[in-house]
Design a protein around this motif. Structure first.
Motif, PDB file in Angstrom:
ATOM      1  N   LEU A  67      28.253   8.755 -21.090  1.00 22.91           N
ATOM      2  CA  LEU A  67      29.172   8.042 -20.203  1.00 22.91           C
ATOM      3  C   LEU A  67      30.605   8.545 -20.312  1.00 22.91           C
ATOM      4  CD1 LEU A  67      27.869   4.371 -20.559  1.00 22.91           C
ATOM      5  CD2 LEU A  67      27.358   6.045 -18.771  1.00 22.91           C
ATOM      6  N   LEU A  68      30.887   9.402 -21.265  1.00 22.56           N
ATOM      7  CA  LEU A  68      32.229   9.969 -21.421  1.00 22.56           C
ATOM      8  C   LEU A  68      32.064  11.468 -21.630  1.00 22.56           C
ATOM      9  CD1 LEU A  68      35.217   9.099 -21.562  1.00 22.56           C
ATOM     10  CD2 LEU A  68      34.981   9.031 -24.039  1.00 22.56           C
ATOM     11  N   TRP A  69      32.528  12.236 -20.648  1.00 26.63           N
ATOM     12  CA  TRP A  69      32.327  13.682 -20.675  1.00 26.63           C
ATOM     13  C   TRP A  69      33.670  14.397 -20.744  1.00 26.63           C
ATOM     14  CZ3 TRP A  69      28.499  15.030 -16.090  1.00 26.63           C
ATOM     15  CH2 TRP A  69      27.331  14.261 -16.223  1.00 26.63           C
ATOM     16  N   ASP A  70      33.626  15.618 -21.251  1.00 22.14           N
ATOM     17  CA  ASP A  70      34.712  16.585 -21.070  1.00 22.14           C
ATOM     18  C   ASP A  70      34.193  17.640 -20.108  1.00 22.14           C
ATOM     19  OD1 ASP A  70      36.497  15.345 -22.779  1.00 22.14           O
ATOM     20  OD2 ASP A  70      35.766  16.415 -24.542  1.00 22.14           O
ATOM     21  N   VAL A  71      34.796  17.697 -18.922  1.00 21.84           N
ATOM     22  CA  VAL A  71      34.435  18.695 -17.920  1.00 21.84           C
ATOM     23  C   VAL A  71      35.629  19.633 -17.794  1.00 21.84           C
ATOM     24  CG1 VAL A  71      33.740  19.123 -15.545  1.00 21.84           C
ATOM     25  CG2 VAL A  71      32.954  17.055 -16.719  1.00 21.84           C
ATOM     26  N   GLY A  72      35.471  20.853 -18.298  1.00 16.74           N
ATOM     27  CA  GLY A  72      36.616  21.738 -18.397  1.00 16.74           C
ATOM     28  C   GLY A  72      37.677  21.094 -19.275  1.00 16.74           C
ATOM     29  N   ASN A  73      38.905  21.023 -18.777  1.00 18.82           N
ATOM     30  CA  ASN A  73      40.006  20.424 -19.522  1.00 18.82           C
ATOM     31  C   ASN A  73      40.184  18.943 -19.221  1.00 18.82           C
ATOM     32  OD1 ASN A  73      40.824  22.859 -20.776  1.00 18.82           O
ATOM     33  ND2 ASN A  73      41.863  23.481 -18.890  1.00 18.82           N
ATOM     34  N   SER A  74      39.247  18.331 -18.510  1.00 16.71           N
ATOM     35  CA  SER A  74      39.429  16.966 -18.024  1.00 16.71           C
ATOM     36  C   SER A  74      38.442  16.003 -18.678  1.00 16.71           C
ATOM     37  CB  SER A  74      39.244  16.926 -16.508  1.00 16.71           C
ATOM     38  OG  SER A  74      40.135  17.822 -15.878  1.00 16.71           O
ATOM     39  N   ARG A  75      38.933  14.797 -18.927  1.00 13.48           N
ATOM     40  CA  ARG A  75      38.073  13.721 -19.394  1.00 13.48           C
ATOM     41  C   ARG A  75      37.493  13.008 -18.179  1.00 13.48           C
ATOM     42  NH1 ARG A  75      37.464  11.168 -24.275  1.00 13.48           N
ATOM     43  NH2 ARG A  75      37.620  13.346 -24.915  1.00 13.48           N
ATOM     44  N   VAL A  76      36.169  12.810 -18.170  1.00  7.77           N
ATOM     45  CA  VAL A  76      35.474  12.172 -17.057  1.00  7.77           C
ATOM     46  C   VAL A  76      34.739  10.942 -17.577  1.00  7.77           C
ATOM     47  CG1 VAL A  76      33.642  12.415 -15.338  1.00  7.77           C
ATOM     48  CG2 VAL A  76      35.234  14.309 -15.749  1.00  7.77           C
ATOM     49  N   ILE A  77      34.930   9.818 -16.886  1.00  5.13           N
ATOM     50  CA  ILE A  77      34.290   8.560 -17.260  1.00  5.13           C
ATOM     51  C   ILE A  77      33.159   8.293 -16.271  1.00  5.13           C
ATOM     52  CG2 ILE A  77      34.627   6.078 -17.580  1.00  5.13           C
ATOM     53  CD1 ILE A  77      37.661   6.873 -18.014  1.00  5.13           C
ATOM     54  N   ILE A  78      31.941   8.211 -16.769  1.00  5.57           N
ATOM     55  CA  ILE A  78      30.772   7.930 -15.936  1.00  5.57           C
ATOM     56  C   ILE A  78      30.537   6.423 -15.949  1.00  5.57           C
ATOM     57  CG2 ILE A  78      28.358   8.457 -15.504  1.00  5.57           C
ATOM     58  CD1 ILE A  78      30.204  10.893 -15.401  1.00  5.57           C
ATOM     59  N   VAL A  79      30.675   5.788 -14.791  1.00  6.13           N
ATOM     60  CA  VAL A  79      30.505   4.340 -14.717  1.00  6.13           C
ATOM     61  C   VAL A  79      29.041   3.964 -14.851  1.00  6.13           C
ATOM     62  CG1 VAL A  79      30.873   2.297 -13.282  1.00  6.13           C
ATOM     63  CG2 VAL A  79      32.564   4.151 -13.278  1.00  6.13           C
ATOM     64  N   SER A  80      28.174   4.725 -14.198  1.00  5.08           N
ATOM     65  CA  SER A  80      26.746   4.431 -14.250  1.00  5.08           C
ATOM     66  C   SER A  80      25.964   5.725 -14.159  1.00  5.08           C
ATOM     67  CB  SER A  80      26.352   3.512 -13.079  1.00  5.08           C
ATOM     68  OG  SER A  80      24.947   3.444 -12.947  1.00  5.08           O
ATOM     69  N   PRO A  81      24.859   5.834 -14.899  1.00  5.38           N
ATOM     70  CA  PRO A  81      24.007   7.033 -14.760  1.00  5.38           C
ATOM     71  C   PRO A  81      23.488   7.223 -13.344  1.00  5.38           C
ATOM     72  CG  PRO A  81      23.434   5.799 -16.740  1.00  5.38           C
ATOM     73  CD  PRO A  81      24.390   4.937 -15.966  1.00  5.38           C
ATOM     74  N   ASP A  82      23.440   6.139 -12.554  1.00  2.00           N
ATOM     75  CA  ASP A  82      22.978   6.257 -11.174  1.00  2.00           C
ATOM     76  C   ASP A  82      23.929   7.078 -10.312  1.00  2.00           C
ATOM     77  OD1 ASP A  82      20.796   4.705 -11.808  1.00  2.00           O
ATOM     78  OD2 ASP A  82      21.714   2.827 -11.130  1.00  2.00           O
ATOM     79  N   ASP A  83      25.173   7.293 -10.788  1.00  2.00           N
ATOM     80  CA  ASP A  83      26.152   8.080 -10.032  1.00  2.00           C
ATOM     81  C   ASP A  83      25.969   9.579 -10.237  1.00  2.00           C
ATOM     82  OD1 ASP A  83      27.333   5.705  -9.179  1.00  2.00           O
ATOM     83  OD2 ASP A  83      28.676   5.623 -10.916  1.00  2.00           O
ATOM     84  N   ILE A  84      25.009   9.980 -11.058  1.00  2.00           N
ATOM     85  CA  ILE A  84      24.810  11.382 -11.394  1.00  2.00           C
ATOM     86  C   ILE A  84      23.639  11.938 -10.601  1.00  2.00           C
ATOM     87  CG2 ILE A  84      24.343  13.027 -13.245  1.00  2.00           C
ATOM     88  CD1 ILE A  84      25.375  10.881 -15.206  1.00  2.00           C
ATOM     89  N   SER A  85      23.866  13.065  -9.940  1.00  2.00           N
ATOM     90  CA  SER A  85      22.795  13.793  -9.266  1.00  2.00           C
ATOM     91  C   SER A  85      22.525  15.063 -10.057  1.00  2.00           C
ATOM     92  CB  SER A  85      23.209  14.137  -7.831  1.00  2.00           C
ATOM     93  OG  SER A  85      22.215  14.893  -7.183  1.00  2.00           O
ATOM     94  N   GLY A  86      21.331  15.173 -10.620  1.00  3.56           N
ATOM     95  CA  GLY A  86      20.993  16.309 -11.464  1.00  3.56           C
ATOM     96  C   GLY A  86      20.771  15.871 -12.902  1.00  3.56           C
ATOM     97  N   ASP A  87      20.493  16.830 -13.745  1.00  5.53           N
ATOM     98  CA  ASP A  87      20.175  16.569 -15.153  1.00  5.53           C
ATOM     99  C   ASP A  87      21.317  17.094 -16.023  1.00  5.53           C
ATOM    100  OD1 ASP A  87      18.944  15.944 -17.502  1.00  5.53           O
ATOM    101  OD2 ASP A  87      17.579  17.672 -17.479  1.00  5.53           O
ATOM    102  N   PRO A  88      22.220  16.215 -16.463  1.00  7.17           N
ATOM    103  CA  PRO A  88      23.401  16.704 -17.187  1.00  7.17           C
ATOM    104  C   PRO A  88      23.081  17.217 -18.584  1.00  7.17           C
ATOM    105  CG  PRO A  88      23.345  14.304 -17.156  1.00  7.17           C
ATOM    106  CD  PRO A  88      22.225  14.757 -16.274  1.00  7.17           C
ATOM    107  N   GLU A  89      23.661  18.372 -18.868  1.00  3.55           N
ATOM    108  CA  GLU A  89      23.576  18.952 -20.209  1.00  3.55           C
ATOM    109  C   GLU A  89      24.854  19.736 -20.465  1.00  3.55           C
ATOM    110  OE1 GLU A  89      20.225  21.475 -20.540  1.00  3.55           O
ATOM    111  OE2 GLU A  89      18.725  19.888 -20.247  1.00  3.55           O
ATOM    112  N   ILE A  90      25.202  19.850 -21.733  1.00  2.00           N
ATOM    113  CA  ILE A  90      26.378  20.644 -22.094  1.00  2.00           C
ATOM    114  C   ILE A  90      26.166  22.095 -21.653  1.00  2.00           C
ATOM    115  CG2 ILE A  90      27.694  21.576 -24.041  1.00  2.00           C
ATOM    116  CD1 ILE A  90      27.244  18.916 -25.458  1.00  2.00           C
TER     117      ILE A  90
END
Length: 395
Positions: free
Chosen positions: A132-155
């Motif tokens: 629910l808390l990612w670092d994408v490049g130099n930015s902090r990203v807050i994921i409110v719900s896993p339902d908002d994700i399209s695809g299979d997230p991995e580092i």
């Protein structure tokens, strides 16, 4: 339109680096002088610096007392105008502050709240904390719900994030994670639309029964798509978000004169601010028209911001109507065409616009006929600008 693996759309903010995600935005400091104020010692105008600031409101204090936008404290007094626009007056909301510089610091003249600005990033996932808390490049990203994700997230995978700025980072509305070398992220506008194929800019996008669509697609709407490349040169849409308005939609400002209710639609008579003129038009309010009354009720004499399509003969199809809490502030740059016979207080004409200057108007420089000036103020119902600040340019 672009197919994107390593680079997302150039219009995106590719990396909301430190200071951008939670950074404030200062407008240039402007030295103001009140038209009627004279220095007792010099007989000249009294200088009062003025600034504008946008950012996250961290501290809501007492009145009077000091509040904090990002790292900048400013004093709020009973005379400070506070416009909430239906947004709760609490920490972590977005605020625009207009203030004057006093020996004691900055004193707010007005505070206007709004939803946080929308932003986009595209970069590799560098870290994931509990999904629910990612670092994408130099930015902090807050994921409110896993339902908002399209695809299979991995580092290490590429992610396109669309969301709103917050003090902690970018709060994601949706995330596209590219799962394979054949997947692409697409950003563009719908040119053609049917049940099985869309044309997004110049690319054919195939739609099947498994395509997940968020929002209502329409010709001209901007979309973001996670898709799979096909051997025929097309792409197959896996998930679609409708994120933008239609082309041809105009942004209009005016005031509501009267409401004429019919079965379908209601017809509003609206006076548009049209350059220096006032244009009366009819605004159709349909079942799909969104009317936002968080800033006030839609009643005669209410000021409105409108997104609408001109249908011809002075008739508009209303898409989104927002009732404003007060007359909108407007800016004007033009040549001074006329001044009052004596002093500055009274009616001017600037670039074809009628304006009114009073004893509270702040003036920087020495205006004269033929001078180029910048001014800001609020219009009245006759579209005459009541000026709050004038700056003579080129001095």
């Amino acid at each position: 339109m672009q197919r994107l693996r390593i680079l997302f759309l150039a219009a995106f903010v590719l990396a909301l680096v430190a200071g951008v995600v939670v950074g404030s935005r200062w407008l240039p400091t402007t030295t103001q002088t009140t038209a009627s104020a004279l220095s007792a010692e010099e007989g000249g105008p009294t200088q009062v610096p003025s600034v504008s600031l946008e950012g996250v409101l961290h501290v809501v204090g007492e009145i009077p007392g000091f509040w904090l936008v990002d790292s900048f404290p400013f004093e709020v007094i009973p005379e400070t105008t506070i416009v909430t626009n239906g947004v709760p007056l609490e920490p972590d909301v977005w605020a625009r502050v207009e203030a004057i510089k006093l020996p004691s610091g900055f004193q707010a003249t007005s505070i206007e709240l709004s939803l946080s600005p929308v932003s986009d990033i595209f970069d590799r996932i560098l870290a994931m904390d509990g999904n629910l808390l990612w670092d994408v490049g130099n930015s902090r990203v807050i994921i409110v719900s896993p339902d908002d994700i399209s695809g299979d997230p991995e580092i290490g995978k590429l992610a396109a994030v669309h969301g709103r700025i917050s003090p902690e980072g970018l709060v994601a509305d949706h995330v596209i994670v590219l799962d394979s070398d054949t997947e692409v992220a697409i950003d563009g506008s719908i040119v053609e639309l049917n049940a099985t194929e869309w044309v997004v800019d110049d690319l054919t996008v195939e739609i099947d029964s498994n395509t997940v669509i968020h929002g209502t697609p329409a010709i001209g709407a901007r979309v973001q798509i996670r898709a799979e490349e096909l051997d025929n040169g097309n792409v197959l849409a896996l998930e679609v978000w409708v994120v933008g308005s239609l082309p041809g939609v105009q942004n209009l400002v005016g005031w509501l004169q009267r409401i004429q209710t019919e079965d379908n639609p209601s017809i509003w008579r609206v006076n548009l601010l049209d350059g220096p003129d006032l244009s009366p038009v009819f605004m159709g309010i349909y079942d799909d028209t969104v009317v936002d009354e968080s800033g006030g009720a839609a009643v005669p004499d209410a000021w409105l911001e409108m997104e609408a399509t001109h249908m011809g003969d002075g008739y508009y199809y209303g898409h989104h109507i927002k009732v404003l809490p007060r007359a909108p502030k407007r800016q004007l740059v033009g040549l001074v065409e006329s001044l009052p016979d004596y002093g500055y207080e009274g009616p001017w004409e600037v670039g074809g616009y009628p304006v009114i200057v009073n004893d509270q108007t702040a003036i920087v420089g020495v205006p004269e006929v033929g001078a180029l000036v910048w001014m800001t103020g609020v219009p009245d119902f006759a579209n005459i600008l009541h000026v709050q600040l004038i700056e003579v340019l080129g001095e």
